[in-house]
Design an enzyme around this catalytic site. Structure first.
Site, PDB file in Angstrom:
ATOM      1  N   SER A   1       0.811  -1.215   0.000  1.00  0.00           N
ATOM      2  CA  SER A   1       0.000   0.000   0.000  1.00  0.00           C
ATOM      3  C   SER A   1       0.849   1.271   0.000  1.00  0.00           C
ATOM      4  O   SER A   1       1.482   1.594  -0.987  1.00  0.00           O
ATOM      5  CB  SER A   1      -0.960  -0.051   1.201  1.00  0.00           C
ATOM      6  OG  SER A   1      -1.953   0.921   1.105  1.00  0.00           O
TER       7      SER A   1
ATOM      8  N   ASP B   1      10.113   5.961 -10.115  1.00  0.00           N
ATOM      9  CA  ASP B   1       9.714   6.691 -11.321  1.00  0.00           C
ATOM     10  C   ASP B   1      10.464   8.011 -11.473  1.00  0.00           C
ATOM     11  O   ASP B   1      10.748   8.446 -12.596  1.00  0.00           O
ATOM     12  CB  ASP B   1       8.206   6.949 -11.297  1.00  0.00           C
ATOM     13  CG  ASP B   1       7.406   5.674 -11.534  1.00  0.00           C
ATOM     14  OD1 ASP B   1       7.955   4.727 -12.125  1.00  0.00           O
ATOM     15  OD2 ASP B   1       6.233   5.619 -11.113  1.00  0.00           O
TER      16      ASP B   1
ATOM     17  N   LYS C   1      -0.877  -4.457  -3.376  1.00  0.00           N
ATOM     18  CA  LYS C   1      -2.214  -3.942  -3.071  1.00  0.00           C
ATOM     19  C   LYS C   1      -2.309  -2.508  -3.589  1.00  0.00           C
ATOM     20  O   LYS C   1      -1.767  -1.584  -2.998  1.00  0.00           O
ATOM     21  CB  LYS C   1      -2.507  -3.966  -1.573  1.00  0.00           C
ATOM     22  CG  LYS C   1      -3.936  -3.523  -1.254  1.00  0.00           C
ATOM     23  CD  LYS C   1      -4.220  -3.559   0.240  1.00  0.00           C
ATOM     24  CE  LYS C   1      -5.674  -3.186   0.505  1.00  0.00           C
ATOM     25  NZ  LYS C   1      -5.998  -1.800   0.114  1.00  0.00           N
TER      26      LYS C   1
END
Length: 685
Positions: free
Chosen positions: A472, A483, A497
């Protein structure tokens, strides 16, 4: 059309009654009263279906295809081991599979209750048969016979008809007794244990209420949409919190039902179970006892909230758990844990400074371990400037590390199950100038959450350490760091998740609804696949048993358009040399060798599809496994210059050996990263 459906329902009811009546076995107890649904449950059913179709992020509609999913899931939730219902029963129920949605939309729960009543009747017959056989097991069972028991429930076929049930139940009893014998239980104790267990299970059947049936069936419906949508029946607040957290208060573990067992999903970092090193994700709890020597009560087949109540208790008291360890698919163990509170200060982010030498150069590393993403929302909403939070604590730690002139930083998110989304965003912002950190997609739109503070608190080389239990919010942080090319991700694939749940009041109950999905700023979902590391460590947790992809019906990975963001210079040119250097070290590391062998040993057992019911063969197999495991432990201790163990019971449960082996490798990767950063002039200003 409804008239035809009603005729079908009544014909199926007749089939169920006949099936229950025809089979009574050698011992017939008084039939358990049939359960019927209530008018209020009918109204709740319609409301739940409407809410799911309207608000669930999947956009699914309850139609013929969904009917099949609901039916199959309901059957599996009732009879996961496929030892109560037969293929003949399923053939009789076949007309229901594609018509269940019509019953649900009109609130007709009759078919669901009729199926349950047959299941309940068969359960009674099974326990009565086993109980009678258990009373004379020493003369009735042949443990020298070469038989096997199928334990691969997923691929195990249903028994053709009722004539095959008793032979299967007999095999299951033999397996139960063999497990007791492996644990060195005397014949007298075995007889007493079997009498208590199966008498209790038989007695528990009469305590089943219509609300229990409704809860089971409605969750077959909600979880056919996705595995995280769930209906919570009306309960007192305390019991509702147990359902929501699936938490073993007092020892710090998160649970779920798997077949007839209570399975450990994850451990709360720094909780009693985590610190004890005796319990692990994937372990199955089959019994609970109070105190150091209290009687172990059987919990197989019990509701999860009933199991939780047995385990909860005052701080400082002991609870004993009988478990089937994930690394041993058939052998049981009993562990003792001291109940305690998970202290806030232990859940807080912690730091340490270590020196590591690589290629003749010594660097000072800061390591910040973050157990979860916490925040004191009450203090935050009151406007208290000193409210407790992950980001606030990490800011303090980073400032302290700056004064110690660290050369690089490791952020350790292993076993971090997530927490507050706000904290994931704010923590990411400590390492970036500004920009989006995560995208959130509902059925209707995509929104973005931003770090709007241009200040960067730490600008040096960064390594983020993750594992299968990093979930999460941890995945949001790790995904954003990856990224933006802000750091190197090291470890294993994270939990996966990538969904958001909301709690909706629904009459007297509550509906936990999956209302949105997380996406990285690159557009990639964290759902199902998780975040993949740049440098892979050995996978300690079995992906078949843990993580989002292990959940039946888990939403698949997908992607949306990337949002606009300004990434730093790509780290891709560094990853291969860093990975190559790690692999060379790993080849020479006796710690990694030990870890790899342990994983292989556990895998060899976990892949078993059948169990021998020959006692001599099982004892031989168990002895060989323990001998191999002990030899592996002692070989590792010898490499470290430590004394060998006499038995596996001598292992220090407080020592986090596996975690430290991988931490050591992460330190060297961080050192190499610092060296390459200096050589290539990488900067994150």
């Amino acid at each position: 059309m409804m008239t035809q459906i009603n005729k079908l329902y009544h014909s199926l009811r007749a089939v169920v009654l006949v099936a229950a009546f025809l089979y009574c076995g050698p011992v017939c107890h008084a039939q358990i009263s049939e359960l019927t649904f209530e008018e209020e449950q009918s109204r709740q059913c319609i409301a739940i279906v409407n809410a799911l179709e309207r608000d669930n992020v999947t956009g699914k509609k309850l139609d013929r295809n969904m009917s099949v999913l609901v039916f199959d899931r309901y059957i599996k939730s009732l009879d996961p081991a496929r030892h109560l219902l037969t293929q003949a029963d399923l053939n009789d129920f076949q007309p229901l599979k594609q018509l269940m949605y019509k019953y649900l939309k009109t609130g007709n729960l009759g078919p669901a209750f009729e199926i349950f009543n047959l299941y309940q009747s068969r359960s009674q017959q099974r326990f009565a048969y086993i109980l009678k056989l258990a009373r004379s097991w020493q003369t009735q069972l042949d443990f020298a016979k070469n038989e096997t028991l199928v334990i691969d429930y997923e691929h195990k076929p249903f028994i053709p008809d009722i004539s095959g049930l008793e032979p299967l139940w007999k095999k299951e009893l033999k397996n139960h007794i063999i497990n007791l014998k492996i644990n060195k239980t005397s014949d007298e104790e075995i007889s007493e244990t079997l009498e208590k267990i199966y008498s209790n299970r038989l007695a528990q059947l009469s305590q089943t209420q219509s609300r229990d049936v409704f809860h089971i069936f409605m969750n077959a419906v909600t979880m056919s949409f996705d595995p995280h949508s769930q209906y919570f029946a009306p309960r007192v607040s305390e019991d509702f919190d147990i359902h929501m957290k699936l938490s073993l208060e007092g020892i710090g573990a998160v649970l779920e039902n798997e077949y007839e067992y209570t399975k450990v999903v994850r451990l709360i970092p720094k909780g009693p179970a985590d610190k004890s090193q005796k319990l692990a994700p994937g372990d199955k709890i089959i019994g609970v006892g109070q105190g150091q020597d209290g009687e172990i009560k059987d919990t197989i087949g019990q509701r999860i909230d009933d199991v939780v109540k047995l385990i909860r208790g005052p701080k400082g008291t002991f609870v004993r758990l009988k478990i089937i360890p994930a690394r041993k698919s058939s052998v049981t163990a009993t562990i003792s844990l001291k109940r305690d509170e998970v202290k806030l200060e232990e859940q807080s982010a912690q730091k340490k400074v270590v020196d590591v030498t690589s290629n003749g150069q010594t660097y000072k590393l800061g390591i910040i371990e973050i157990p979860n993403f916490y925040i004191d929302f009450d203090a935050f909403h009151r406007g208290d400037p000193d409210y407790k939070s992950t980001t606030g604590d990490v800011i303090k730690l980073l400032k302290e590390l700056k004064t110690e002139n660290i050369d690089g930083l490791i952020v350790d998110l292993r076993d971090n199950g997530g927490g507050a989304l706000k904290e994931a965003n704010d923590l990411t912002g400590l390492f970036l100038k500004y920009g989006p950190t995560v995208q959130v997609k509902t059925k209707f739109r995509v929104s973005r959450i931003y770090d709007e503070d241009p200040k960067i608190l730490y600008t040096g080389p960064l390594v983020v350490l993750i594992n299968r239990m990093s979930a999460s919010a941890s995945e949001i942080f790790a995904g954003a760091i990856k990224d933006y090319h802000r750091g190197i991700i090291v470890g294993t694939e994270s939990f996966g998740k990538g969904t958001v749940q909301e709690l909706k009041p629904l009459g007297d109950g509550r509906l936990k609804m999956t209302s949105a999905k997380f996406y990285r700023i690159s557009g990639k979902s964290t759902q199902h696949k998780g975040v993949e590391p740049d440098i892979w460590f050995p996978q300690i947790y079995r992906t078949k048993d843990t993580g989002e992809s292990a959940l039946e019906g888990a939403l698949l990975w997908d992607h949306i358009d990337a949002t606009r963001y300004s990434a730093y210079r790509s780290l891709q040119p560094m990853i291969k040399p860093l990975d190559d250097a790690y692999k060379k070290r790993a080849e020479k590391s006796f710690g990694i060798k030990y870890l790899t062998q342990r994983i292989q040993l556990a895998e060899s057992l976990s892949e078993q599809k059948t169990l021998s019911l020959n006692l001599t063969e099982r004892l031989k197999t168990n002895t060989a496994f323990n001998k191999e495991e002990l030899a592996l432990e002692n070989d590792y201790r010898k490499q470290k210059g430590e004394k060998p163990l006499t038995t596996l019971d001598d292992i220090d449960p407080e020592k986090e050996e596996i975690k430290e082996i991988l931490t050591e490798q992460a330190k060297y990767i961080a050192a190499d990263f610092i060296t390459l950063s200096h050589k290539t002039g990488y900067k994150w200003q």
